[in-house]
Design a protein around this motif. Structure first.
Motif, PDB file in Angstrom:
ATOM      1  N   GLU A  66       1.224   0.182  -4.993  1.00  0.00           N
ATOM      2  CA  GLU A  66       0.217   1.101  -4.448  1.00  0.00           C
ATOM      3  C   GLU A  66      -0.487   0.374  -3.297  1.00  0.00           C
ATOM      4  N   LEU A  67      -0.490   0.990  -2.122  1.00  0.00           N
ATOM      5  CA  LEU A  67      -1.013   0.329  -0.932  1.00  0.00           C
ATOM      6  C   LEU A  67      -2.100   1.137  -0.257  1.00  0.00           C
ATOM      7  N   GLU A  68      -3.084   0.447   0.287  1.00  0.00           N
ATOM      8  CA  GLU A  68      -4.063   1.052   1.184  1.00  0.00           C
ATOM      9  C   GLU A  68      -3.513   0.930   2.594  1.00  0.00           C
ATOM     10  N   LEU A  69      -3.460   2.041   3.321  1.00  0.00           N
ATOM     11  CA  LEU A  69      -2.806   2.061   4.624  1.00  0.00           C
ATOM     12  C   LEU A  69      -3.654   2.795   5.648  1.00  0.00           C
ATOM     13  N   ILE A  70      -3.357   2.561   6.916  1.00  0.00           N
ATOM     14  CA  ILE A  70      -3.987   3.277   8.026  1.00  0.00           C
ATOM     15  C   ILE A  70      -2.910   4.029   8.789  1.00  0.00           C
ATOM     16  N   ILE A  71      -3.215   5.303   9.109  1.00  0.00           N
ATOM     17  CA  ILE A  71      -2.275   6.098   9.898  1.00  0.00           C
ATOM     18  C   ILE A  71      -2.395   5.675  11.356  1.00  0.00           C
ATOM     19  N   MET A  72      -1.305   5.141  11.882  1.00  0.00           N
ATOM     20  CA  MET A  72      -1.297   4.718  13.281  1.00  0.00           C
ATOM     21  C   MET A  72      -0.881   5.863  14.206  1.00  0.00           C
ATOM     22  N   LYS A  73       0.042   6.706  13.714  1.00  0.00           N
ATOM     23  CA  LYS A  73       0.571   7.778  14.549  1.00  0.00           C
ATOM     24  C   LYS A  73       1.122   8.873  13.628  1.00  0.00           C
ATOM     25  N   GLU A  75       3.903  11.622  13.699  1.00  0.00           N
ATOM     26  CA  GLU A  75       5.074  12.143  14.391  1.00  0.00           C
ATOM     27  C   GLU A  75       5.634  13.330  13.603  1.00  0.00           C
ATOM     28  N   GLU A  76       6.696  13.930  14.068  1.00  0.00           N
ATOM     29  CA  GLU A  76       7.262  15.101  13.421  1.00  0.00           C
ATOM     30  C   GLU A  76       7.699  14.767  12.002  1.00  0.00           C
ATOM     31  N   GLU A  77       6.937  15.308  11.044  1.00  0.00           N
ATOM     32  CA  GLU A  77       7.192  15.136   9.613  1.00  0.00           C
ATOM     33  C   GLU A  77       7.273  13.664   9.195  1.00  0.00           C
ATOM     34  N   THR A  78       6.501  12.827   9.888  1.00  0.00           N
ATOM     35  CA  THR A  78       6.445  11.394   9.550  1.00  0.00           C
ATOM     36  C   THR A  78       5.095  10.823   9.967  1.00  0.00           C
ATOM     37  N   TYR A  79       4.549   9.999   9.084  1.00  0.00           N
ATOM     38  CA  TYR A  79       3.369   9.223   9.438  1.00  0.00           C
ATOM     39  C   TYR A  79       3.816   7.774   9.685  1.00  0.00           C
ATOM     40  N   VAL A  80       3.384   7.222  10.790  1.00  0.00           N
ATOM     41  CA  VAL A  80       3.628   5.792  11.040  1.00  0.00           C
ATOM     42  C   VAL A  80       2.390   5.053  10.537  1.00  0.00           C
ATOM     43  N   LEU A  81       2.613   4.161   9.570  1.00  0.00           N
ATOM     44  CA  LEU A  81       1.506   3.537   8.837  1.00  0.00           C
ATOM     45  C   LEU A  81       1.428   2.028   9.083  1.00  0.00           C
ATOM     46  N   SER A  82       0.258   1.498   8.755  1.00  0.00           N
ATOM     47  CA  SER A  82       0.064   0.033   8.882  1.00  0.00           C
ATOM     48  C   SER A  82      -0.681  -0.502   7.677  1.00  0.00           C
TER      49      SER A  82
END
Length: 382
Positions: A66-73, A75-82
Motif C-alpha cells: 500500500e503506497l502513498e502517491l502523488i498524481i504527476m499527470k 493521461e488517457e485512462e492512466t495516472y502517472v504517479l510518483s
C-alpha cells in the motif's frame, strides 16, 4: 460505468493530488497501481519509485504494497504517479526538524559512489569521503549495507541537496568523552596509555580517549637524546598525571615517575668502599659531579680529586671524561653520594722534592734548609 460518471470521477483526481494505491503488477521499469476510488489504474515509472538510482522496480516495492502517491499527470485512462515525491515531501519536514535540533540519524548505507556514500532518507543523502570517518580510509567498498549514524551538516530543499557526516558524530562522541575524562583526572593518578604520536619534544599518549603530553624530560630518569630511542607509536605505557589544564585542555604526563627511581637500592649497588666507573658530567668550583649510574651523580669534592693541591677541578678534569671513583658515603633518601678519585691513586714519592731549580746537596743532610742556604750565601760573598 457511464461516460458521464467516468468523467466526473476522473475530474476529482487532479495533478498534484495525493492518493492511496495498491501495487498489482511489477515490471522492470514500472509498477502498476490500483488507486482507491479511481476509475482506472495508475503507473509509477521506475525513476519515480525512489530518490536513489535503482536497476529494477522490484528493488523498491513488492506486489500488495500500500503506497502513498502523488498524481504527476493524468493521461488517457492512466495516472502517472510518483512515490519519490511523496517520500521527499514527508522527509524534508522531518529532516529539517532533525537538522535544527542536531539530532543523530541512524540509517543504512545504500550505495558507494565516487567521492563518498549515499543513503536514502526519503531524499537522497550524500556523505562526502572526507566526512565519513575521522581518519583516512583507503576504500569504502565494504561500507555498502552498513548501518551508520550521521548528522545533517547541510540541506537545501529547493536544490534537493542533503549532506550528512558520520565524522561529526564521532567528533561529538570524542568531545563528550574527553570532557568526562578531563573531569575525572587527578594529579598523581597513574594510568595505562598508548603512545599515539612522537614529536621532537616528547610523546603524545592516549589515556582512554584523550591525549596527554609526556615531555622528553619525563621519559626516563637518565638523559634521553631522541624520543624514538625509548618509545615507538603503539607502545603501551604507564603514565602519571602531573597536571590538568581543563580550560586549555592540556594534560601533562610522566613515564619517569612510574619507573623505579635510580636511587632506590643504591646502597647495594654502590656500597661504601666500592670502586665504580663514571663519567664527569659537571665541573664546579668546589668539585666534580660524576655519573656512576643512569640518573645518579655523586660529588667528588675538590679535596678528593688529587693528592696535589689544585685551584680548580678544571686543572685535572674535563666534562665527559671517564674516571674511577671510590664510594665514601651513600644517602639515597637525600640523594647524596660522596666519591673520591685520589683514594684510588697512589701518592707520589716526594722524598726528593726539589725547590725551584736548587737541588739539596748531600752534605746538607741533617741541616735545615735555612742553614744550607745561609752557608751557600756566605760562600758566594767570599
Amino acid at each position: 460505468m457511464t461516460e458521464e460518471m467516468n468523467l466526473e470521477t476522473v475530474g476529482s483526481y487532479n495533478e498534484g493530488d495525493r492518493v492511496t494505491g495498491k501495487v498489482t503488477k511489477i515490471e522492470d521499469k514500472s509498477v502498476t497501481v490500483e488507486i482507491t476510488g479511481a476509475p482506472f489504474d495508475g503507473v509509477i515509472p521506475i525513476s519515480e519509485l525512489s530518490s536513489l538510482h535503482i536497476e529494477k522496480a522490484e528493488d523498491a516495492v513488492a506486489e500488495g504494497d500500500e503506497l502513498e502517491l502523488i498524481i504527476m499527470k493524468v493521461e488517457e485512462e492512466t495516472y502517472v504517479l510518483s512515490k519519490r515525491k511523496v517520500d521527499a515531501e514527508d522527509a524534508w519536514d522531518s529532516l529539517e526538524e532533525k537538522f535544527n535540533n542536531k539530532v543523530t540519524i541512524e540509517t543504512e548505507v545504500r550505495d558507494v559512489v565516487k567521492g563518498g556514500l549515499v543513503v536514502d532518507l526519503g531524499v537522497r543523502g550524500f556523505i562526502p569521503a572526507s566526512l565519513v570517518e575521522d581518519h583516512f580510509v583507503e576504500s569504502f567498498d565494504d561500507y555498502k549495507g552498513r548501518m551508520m549514524t550521521f548528522k545533517i551538516v547541510e540541506m537545501d530543499k529547493e536544490k534537493n541537496r542533503l549532506i550528512l557526516s558520520h565524522r561529526a558524530v564521532l567528533q561529538e562522541e570524542k568531545s563528550s568523552k574527553k570532557e568526562e575524562i578531563m573531569d575525572s583526572l587527578k594529579e598523581g593518578q597513574v594510568l595505562e596509555g598508548t603512545v599515539q604520536r612522537l614529536a621532537s619534544f616528547g610523546a603524545f599518549v592516549d589515556i582512554g580517549g584523550v591525549d596527554g603530553l609526556v615531555h622528553i624530560s619525563q621519559l626516563a630518569h637518565d638523559h634521553v637524546e631522541k624520543v624514538s630511542d625509548v618509545l615507538k607509536e603503539g607502545d603501551k605505557v604507564n603514565v602519571k598525571v602531573l597536571s590538568v589544564d581543563r580550560d586549555a585542555e592540556r594534560i601533562s604526563l610522566s613515564i619517569k615517575d612510574t619507573l623505579p627511581g635510580p636511587w632506590e637500592g643504591l646502597e647495594s649497588k654502590a656500597p661504601v668502599g666500592s670502586t665504580l666507573e663514571g663519567t664527569v658530567r659537571r665541573l664546579v668550583s668546589y668539585g666534580a659531579f660524576v655519573e656512576v649510574f643512569p640518573g645518579v651523580e655523586g660529588l667528588v669534592h675538590i679535596s678528593r680529586i688529587s693528592h696535589q693541591h689544585i685551584g680548580t677541578p678544571h686543572e685535572v678534569l674535563k666534562e665527559g671524561q671517564q674516571v674511577n671513583v671510590k664510594v665514601l658515603d651513600v644517602n639515597p633518601d637525600e640523594k647524596r653520594l660522596s666519591l673520591s678519585i685520589k683514594d684510588l691513586v697512589e701518592k707520589e714519592d716526594d722524598s726528593n722534592t726539589s725547590y725551584g731549580d736548587y737541588e739539596m746537596p748531600e752534605e746538607a743532610s741533617g741541616f735545615s734548609l735555612s742553614d744550607v742556604i745561609g752557608d751557600q750565601l756566605k760562600k758566594f760573598s767570599e
